[in-house]
Design a protein around this motif. Structure first.
Motif, PDB file in Angstrom:
ATOM      1  N   ALA A   3       0.861  -1.264   0.077  1.00 48.63           N
ATOM      2  CA  ALA A   3      -0.072  -0.003   0.061  1.00 48.63           C
ATOM      3  C   ALA A   3       0.810   1.178  -0.086  1.00 48.63           C
ATOM      4  N   THR A   4       0.314   2.238  -0.698  1.00 52.70           N
ATOM      5  CA  THR A   4       1.101   3.514  -0.698  1.00 52.70           C
ATOM      6  C   THR A   4       0.721   4.267   0.409  1.00 52.70           C
ATOM      7  N   LYS A   5       1.594   4.809   1.380  1.00 48.87           N
ATOM      8  CA  LYS A   5       1.446   5.483   2.250  1.00 48.87           C
ATOM      9  C   LYS A   5       0.893   6.702   1.899  1.00 48.87           C
ATOM     10  N   ILE A   6      -0.142   7.305   2.489  1.00 47.55           N
ATOM     11  CA  ILE A   6      -0.619   8.752   2.178  1.00 47.55           C
ATOM     12  C   ILE A   6      -0.723   9.639   3.338  1.00 47.55           C
ATOM     13  N   ALA A   7      -0.809  11.088   3.323  1.00 43.93           N
ATOM     14  CA  ALA A   7      -0.983  11.653   4.244  1.00 43.93           C
ATOM     15  C   ALA A   7      -2.227  12.789   3.888  1.00 43.93           C
ATOM     16  N   ILE A   8      -3.020  13.104   4.756  1.00 43.52           N
ATOM     17  CA  ILE A   8      -4.038  14.251   4.460  1.00 43.52           C
ATOM     18  C   ILE A   8      -3.360  15.624   5.007  1.00 43.52           C
ATOM     19  N   VAL A   9      -3.637  16.528   4.250  1.00 44.53           N
ATOM     20  CA  VAL A   9      -3.361  17.782   4.589  1.00 44.53           C
ATOM     21  C   VAL A   9      -4.549  18.449   4.738  1.00 44.53           C
ATOM     22  N   GLY A  10      -4.738  19.173   6.030  1.00 43.89           N
ATOM     23  CA  GLY A  10      -6.138  19.658   6.159  1.00 43.89           C
ATOM     24  C   GLY A  10      -7.071  18.785   6.905  1.00 43.89           C
ATOM     25  N   PHE A  29      -4.061   2.110  -0.243  1.00 43.07           N
ATOM     26  CA  PHE A  29      -3.383   3.251   0.856  1.00 43.07           C
ATOM     27  C   PHE A  29      -3.484   2.961   1.935  1.00 43.07           C
ATOM     28  N   GLU A  30      -2.397   3.438   2.807  1.00 43.28           N
ATOM     29  CA  GLU A  30      -2.441   3.472   4.217  1.00 43.28           C
ATOM     30  C   GLU A  30      -2.176   4.607   4.814  1.00 43.28           C
TER      31      GLU A  30
END
Length: 308
Positions: A3-10, A29-30
């Motif tokens: 899984a692609t590591k993902i970040a939420i901004v906001g 995704f993770e």
């Protein structure tokens, strides 16, 4: 597949209501980090700025930008230049030119860029597009009216320059229209109602025309309480198509053909996973161009002050 590591901004309402649940359901995704000065997600590392995220978490390969559009360009540019894949919440930016610059940057850096239009992933939109492809559109009417206090509680950025005002929801209707019409239309006239003391409209009426004589009218309003209205009605040479509930329901000549629950953001993240795998760009500016044209052509009308 890893899984692609993902970040939420906001980490605001849209991130909590839609992005986080859809990321959780998508095995591609993770959710590995967030960027927020005011809140975060339990059990997920939070950073105060996107620069701190990019420096501290080189393993995070993608970011979903959910902050207001006025601040989105700088964050997107920084992430792209750091070699991260970028998902843009709608609208993709505060101006057309800045989104075009992001497209060029993503192409240069070889990363995926996705300008999301979540309403295009409503259940009935693909079926409506297929039905209209075999017919001649004569006219269309958009009625998109909702309660801003319900959907944007306390969010003053929507009334500031670049916040789009009523076009924040109205652009959802335009994203459906530009997806399903067989031929493009252009804005020919607009009236924009600005509350006294605000820098963005609370209501708008638009007129469109197409090269084959088809016409479209749109009525956007942010003052509707009670039941919310998200309808698109299209007259053709072979019957009437109506999308309601934001595209979840489709009727043909009054007969219900499709009616399904909301799965828009699941569709968005399925598409983003594909773009990341292919290192591709999917950015359609047509809905944003219509909004920009409405501001260029629009007659400004000042109406009563409005408080959140």
């Amino acid at each position: 597949m890893t899984a692609t590591k993902i970040a939420i901004v906001g980490v605001g309402k849209i991130a909590r209501d839609q992005h986080i649940p859809s990321i959780t359901r998508n095995g591609a995704f993770e959710l590995s980090a967030t960027v927020s000065r005011h809140s975060g997600v339990d059990g997920v590392e939070n950073f105060a700025t996107i620069e701190e995220l990019l420096a501290g978490r080189p393993d995070v390969g993608a970011v979903a930008l959910c902050m207001p559009p006025q601040a989105r360009f700088d964050a997107a540019w920084t992430a792209i230049k750091a070699g991260r894949h970028v998902l843009l919440e709608k609208p993709p930016g505060a101006t057309v030119a800045e989104v075009e610059a992001l497209i060029a940057a993503a192409r240069d850096e070889g990363v995926a860029l996705f300008a999301t239009w979540h309403s295009r992933y409503a259940a009935s939109v693909p079926a409506a597009k297929a039905w209209l492809a075999k017919r001649q559109v004569q006219s269309a009417r958009i009625t998109w009216k909702e309660d801003v206090r319900r959907w944007h509680p306390g969010q003053e950025w929507i009334w500031q320059p670049g916040g789009l005002g009523v076009f924040d929801p109205g652009i959802n209707a335009l994203s459906i229209l530009t997806e399903i019409l067989p031929q493009p239309v252009r804005v020919t006239a607009a009236e924009l109602q600005f509350p006294d003391g605000r820098d963005a409209p609370i209501a708008a009426q638009l007129q469109f025309a197409g090269a084959s004589g088809e016409t479209v009218s749109a009525d956007f309003d942010w003052r509707q309480t009670g039941p919310q209205t998200w309808n698109i009605e299209i007259e053709t040479n072979d019957g009437q198509l109506k999308l309601s509930s934001g595209g979840a329901e489709m009727t043909i000549d009054g007969k219900v053909m499709m009616q399904e629950a909301d799965s828009e953001y699941d569709g968005i993240y399925a598409r983003f996973a594909q773009l990341v795998a292919e290192t591709s760009i999917d950015v359609d500016l047509a809905p944003l161009v219509h909004v920009a044209d409405a501001f260029m052509l629009g007659r400004r009308i000042v109406v009563d002050a409005f408080e959140m």
